[in-house]
Design a protein around this motif. Structure first.
Motif, PDB file in Angstrom:
ATOM      1  N   THR A  94       0.828  -1.202   0.000  1.00 45.25           N
ATOM      2  CA  THR A  94       0.000   0.000   0.000  1.00 45.25           C
ATOM      3  C   THR A  94       0.862   1.251   0.000  1.00 45.25           C
ATOM      4  O   THR A  94       0.574   2.228  -0.690  1.00 45.25           O
ATOM      5  CB  THR A  94      -0.926  -0.001   1.234  1.00 45.25           C
ATOM      6  N   LEU A  95       1.957   1.231   0.765  1.00 41.92           N
ATOM      7  CA  LEU A  95       2.857   2.372   0.844  1.00 41.92           C
ATOM      8  C   LEU A  95       3.498   2.650  -0.514  1.00 41.92           C
ATOM      9  O   LEU A  95       3.609   3.799  -0.942  1.00 41.92           O
ATOM     10  CB  LEU A  95       3.937   2.105   1.890  1.00 41.92           C
ATOM     11  N   ALA A 151      -0.335   9.388  -8.898  1.00 43.05           N
ATOM     12  CA  ALA A 151      -0.532  10.752  -9.393  1.00 43.05           C
ATOM     13  C   ALA A 151      -1.845  10.772 -10.151  1.00 43.05           C
ATOM     14  O   ALA A 151      -2.282   9.760 -10.707  1.00 43.05           O
ATOM     15  CB  ALA A 151       0.616  11.168 -10.309  1.00 43.05           C
ATOM     16  N   LEU A 152      -2.514  11.916 -10.149  1.00 43.10           N
ATOM     17  CA  LEU A 152      -3.799  12.025 -10.828  1.00 43.10           C
ATOM     18  C   LEU A 152      -3.648  11.705 -12.311  1.00 43.10           C
ATOM     19  O   LEU A 152      -2.615  12.017 -12.915  1.00 43.10           O
ATOM     20  CB  LEU A 152      -4.371  13.428 -10.659  1.00 43.10           C
ATOM     21  N   PRO A 153      -4.671  11.105 -12.943  1.00 44.74           N
ATOM     22  CA  PRO A 153      -4.580  10.793 -14.375  1.00 44.74           C
ATOM     23  C   PRO A 153      -4.644  12.058 -15.221  1.00 44.74           C
ATOM     24  O   PRO A 153      -5.044  13.131 -14.741  1.00 44.74           O
ATOM     25  CB  PRO A 153      -5.806   9.897 -14.615  1.00 44.74           C
ATOM     26  N   ASP A 154      -4.284  11.920 -16.479  1.00 40.91           N
ATOM     27  CA  ASP A 154      -4.354  13.024 -17.423  1.00 40.91           C
ATOM     28  C   ASP A 154      -5.785  13.089 -17.962  1.00 40.91           C
ATOM     29  O   ASP A 154      -6.189  12.285 -18.797  1.00 40.91           O
ATOM     30  CB  ASP A 154      -3.349  12.801 -18.558  1.00 40.91           C
ATOM     31  N   PHE A 155      -6.574  14.062 -17.464  1.00 37.13           N
ATOM     32  CA  PHE A 155      -7.979  14.157 -17.851  1.00 37.13           C
ATOM     33  C   PHE A 155      -8.107  14.600 -19.306  1.00 37.13           C
ATOM     34  O   PHE A 155      -7.197  15.229 -19.868  1.00 37.13           O
ATOM     35  CB  PHE A 155      -8.701  15.158 -16.943  1.00 37.13           C
ATOM     36  N   PRO A 156      -9.265  14.310 -19.956  1.00 40.83           N
ATOM     37  CA  PRO A 156      -9.493  14.766 -21.334  1.00 40.83           C
ATOM     38  C   PRO A 156      -9.504  16.298 -21.421  1.00 40.83           C
ATOM     39  O   PRO A 156      -9.606  16.995 -20.416  1.00 40.83           O
ATOM     40  CB  PRO A 156     -10.872  14.174 -21.674  1.00 40.83           C
ATOM     41  N   TYR A 157      -9.461  16.778 -22.660  1.00 44.29           N
ATOM     42  CA  TYR A 157      -9.315  18.216 -22.875  1.00 44.29           C
ATOM     43  C   TYR A 157     -10.488  18.998 -22.304  1.00 44.29           C
ATOM     44  O   TYR A 157     -10.306  20.040 -21.671  1.00 44.29           O
ATOM     45  CB  TYR A 157      -9.183  18.487 -24.382  1.00 44.29           C
ATOM     46  N   LEU A 201     -11.020   8.465 -12.686  1.00 46.97           N
ATOM     47  CA  LEU A 201     -10.352   8.101 -11.438  1.00 46.97           C
ATOM     48  C   LEU A 201     -10.474   6.604 -11.167  1.00 46.97           C
ATOM     49  O   LEU A 201      -9.521   5.958 -10.729  1.00 46.97           O
ATOM     50  CB  LEU A 201     -10.953   8.899 -10.273  1.00 46.97           C
ATOM     51  N   GLN A 202     -11.656   6.047 -11.434  1.00 48.68           N
ATOM     52  CA  GLN A 202     -11.858   4.614 -11.208  1.00 48.68           C
ATOM     53  C   GLN A 202     -10.966   3.778 -12.118  1.00 48.68           C
ATOM     54  O   GLN A 202     -10.333   2.811 -11.687  1.00 48.68           O
ATOM     55  CB  GLN A 202     -13.339   4.264 -11.443  1.00 48.68           C
ATOM     56  N   LYS A 239      -5.880   0.520 -12.631  1.00 46.47           N
ATOM     57  CA  LYS A 239      -4.554   0.291 -13.214  1.00 46.47           C
ATOM     58  C   LYS A 239      -3.504   0.158 -12.107  1.00 46.47           C
ATOM     59  O   LYS A 239      -2.673  -0.743 -12.130  1.00 46.47           O
ATOM     60  CB  LYS A 239      -4.201   1.457 -14.134  1.00 46.47           C
ATOM     61  N   TYR A 240      -3.565   1.049 -11.109  1.00 46.02           N
ATOM     62  CA  TYR A 240      -2.597   0.984 -10.023  1.00 46.02           C
ATOM     63  C   TYR A 240      -2.782  -0.269  -9.168  1.00 46.02           C
ATOM     64  O   TYR A 240      -1.828  -0.799  -8.614  1.00 46.02           O
ATOM     65  CB  TYR A 240      -2.720   2.233  -9.138  1.00 46.02           C
ATOM     66  N   LEU A 241      -4.028  -0.747  -9.067  1.00 51.50           N
ATOM     67  CA  LEU A 241      -4.316  -1.921  -8.252  1.00 51.50           C
ATOM     68  C   LEU A 241      -4.176  -3.214  -9.049  1.00 51.50           C
ATOM     69  O   LEU A 241      -4.652  -4.263  -8.611  1.00 51.50           O
ATOM     70  CB  LEU A 241      -5.743  -1.824  -7.689  1.00 51.50           C
ATOM     71  N   GLU A 242      -3.565  -3.113 -10.241  1.00 53.58           N
ATOM     72  CA  GLU A 242      -3.293  -4.284 -11.084  1.00 53.58           C
ATOM     73  C   GLU A 242      -4.567  -5.043 -11.425  1.00 53.58           C
ATOM     74  O   GLU A 242      -4.628  -6.268 -11.387  1.00 53.58           O
ATOM     75  CB  GLU A 242      -2.280  -5.216 -10.399  1.00 53.58           C
TER      76      GLU A 242
END
Length: 498
Positions: free
Chosen positions: A139-140, A147-153, A177-178, A183-186
């Motif tokens: 978790t650490l 980091a926050l995702p790259d949101f659409p334009y 965000l979901q 992706k981060y949680l594999e």
């Protein structure tokens, strides 16, 4: 990497298939410390190709993330309790066993050799602490690299103006965000509370105006949790989930209310459990026969059709996944020939209203498609220009332009148009394809969807035809031909908002 020389950096570039960058890096004397200090502007000056820029920055970021994770682990290990040296040094079970005393070894062996033997609680406690340690470290590590995702334009524009987003924009932010958390949680769809807190805190820290009156944190967290529940909902019909339920006494179609009722009537429960499979088979046969008879009627009970199609979804999807012949599937479930049921089946699989999305696509892109140079001399465009002179009604002109844009899509992407639509011609392919007659004659135009050179269904207009074509590939699990994949990928990217 901080202590690397210029030669070591050049060797590292060659191993990463970036040998083209070596002369420039030598000229600029980029050492390991300089490599880690590069920012976006410096990389653009050093590297000309955008692909190489992306790969280089990704490699540097990954190295820094791994370094941060190891530093966090080292810091944690230095402050960890001395009672558990095995957890810090990564001791194996054999080493841990040899560190026990004679009495502890005897208890450990008896617990492993005989399941009913006594288990040393100190051994279990030590194993539990090791497990919790590595769970906390994972978790650490996830936290340090998030980091926050790259949101659409369009989302970026709203956030840049510091405007409070409306309901639809909130949903889009939550969806991104979901997907990013998954992706981060594999691939896991079960984040813990701490991970929800991390993501929402990062969002509100980057955009403080989203925290309405100090209550925004709870609202965004609740919306994010609800989104994960919504995504997890389809697994309720998964075959593995149903088998696990049956293993623990839960029969297919059973609800909590029926469970409580059966607990009160134990005798009835035993009688029902004796032959659940046969009962299920008879029920399925009844539903399938009813659907086949109802399809022959002119006046149909659509509400009951929807209910029975829902009940038989599992068996239908299993037939399709097992590559059953299409004729057999349509014989048992003839309502898949109806555009409404085809779209409804697509929505059950993807949670997307494909007809609504297709209308938006054609309304948005039709003018742009028709203005492209590549379609200027196309016969369909020439036919369109001739018919536009014959009409003045705005709705009629819009309809004809959307029809032409739909039929010109393969030519825009350089695909084979014969695999997409046969205009005033006979169908010659077995994959899903549209057959169109007199596309710009409103009174006599015909649209139909063909699969395996046979007509599946008649369609009202180009919008319904395009939606049915895309839906057929998904519903019947048909591989996309290579000579049309760019067109279908473009449509799918807009439908699924990728």
């Amino acid at each position: 990497m901080e202590s690397w020389s210029v030669d070591q950096v050049c060797n590292w570039l060659r191993r990463r298939n970036l040998g083209e960058l070596v002369p420039k890096f030598r000229e600029e004397e980029v050492s390991g410390a300089a490599l880690l200090a590069l920012n976006d502007r410096m990389v653009q000056q050093l590297v000309k190709k955008i692909g190489h820029q992306a790969v280089l920055m990704d490699l540097i970021n990954k190295y820094q993330q791994q370094k941060n994770g190891l530093e966090s682990l080292t810091c944690y290990c230095e402050t960890a309790s001395p009672k558990f040296p095995e957890a810090i040094s990564g001791t194996t079970n054999k080493q841990m066993f040899s560190s026990f005393g004679p009495v502890e070894q005897k208890k450990y062996l008896s617990s492993s050799e005989n399941d009913e033997g006594l288990i040393d609680r100190r051994v279990l406690k030590q194993k539990k602490n090791m497990k919790s340690f590595f769970t906390r470290y994972k978790t650490l590590q996830w936290t340090s690299s998030y980091a926050l995702p790259d949101f659409p334009y369009d989302v970026k524009c709203i956030l840049a103006e510091k405007k409070c987003p409306d309901h639809s924009m909130r949903i889009r932010i939550i969806e991104f965000l979901q997907a990013d958390m998954t992706k981060y949680l594999e691939g896991s769809l079960y984040p813990n509370s701490q991970q929800y807190n991390i993501v929402v805190s990062a969002l509100l820290q980057a955009y403080p105006f989203l925290n309405e009156d100090g209550n925004g944190f709870l609202l965004w967290k609740r919306a994010l949790k609800d989104r994960f529940k919504y995504v997890r909902r389809p697994i309720e019909d998964d075959e593995q989930v149903l088998r696990n339920k049956c293993k623990f006494g839960h029969r297919r179609g059973q609800t909590r209310k029926s469970i409580s009722t059966e607990n009160k009537h134990a005798d009835i429960q035993v009688q029902i459990e004796e032959e659940p499979v046969c009962l299920e088979g008879r029920v399925m046969d009844v539903h399938i026969n009813w659907l086949k008879q109802e399809y022959m009627k002119t006046q149909r009970d659509w509400k009951e059709v929807d209910n029975r199609m829902n009940v038989t979804t599992e068996i239908r999807r299993k037939m399709i996944s097992d590559k059953a012949p299409l004729k057999e599937i349509l014989r048992l479930f003839p309502f898949l020939r109806c555009p409404y049921q085809l779209f409804r089946e697509f929505q059950l699989l993807t949670h997307m209203d494909i007809y609504k999305k297709t209308v938006e696509i054609l309304e948005t892109y039709s003018e742009n498609i028709l203005s492209l140079y590549v379609v200027r001399n196309n016969p369909i465009n020439i036919m369109l220009q001739e018919n536009l002179k014959l009409h003045t009604e705005e709705d009629m002109l819009k309809y004809m332009k959307m029809t032409a844009a739909c039929l010109l899509l393969p030519d825009v992407f350089g695909d084979d148009s014969s695999l997409f639509a046969a205009v005033n011609e006979e169908v010659g392919v077995i994959t899903p394809v549209l057959k169109v007659k007199k596309p710009f004659n409103v009174n006599s135009c015909e649209f139909a969807l063909y699969i395996e050179k046979e007509e599946l269904t008649q369609l009202d207009d180009c919008t319904m035809a395009l939606a049915a074509l895309v839906a057929a590939f998904h519903v019947f699990d048909i591989p996309c031909p290579k000579r049309i994949h760019r067109t279908l990928n473009f449509l799918q990217s807009l439908i699924f908002e990728m």
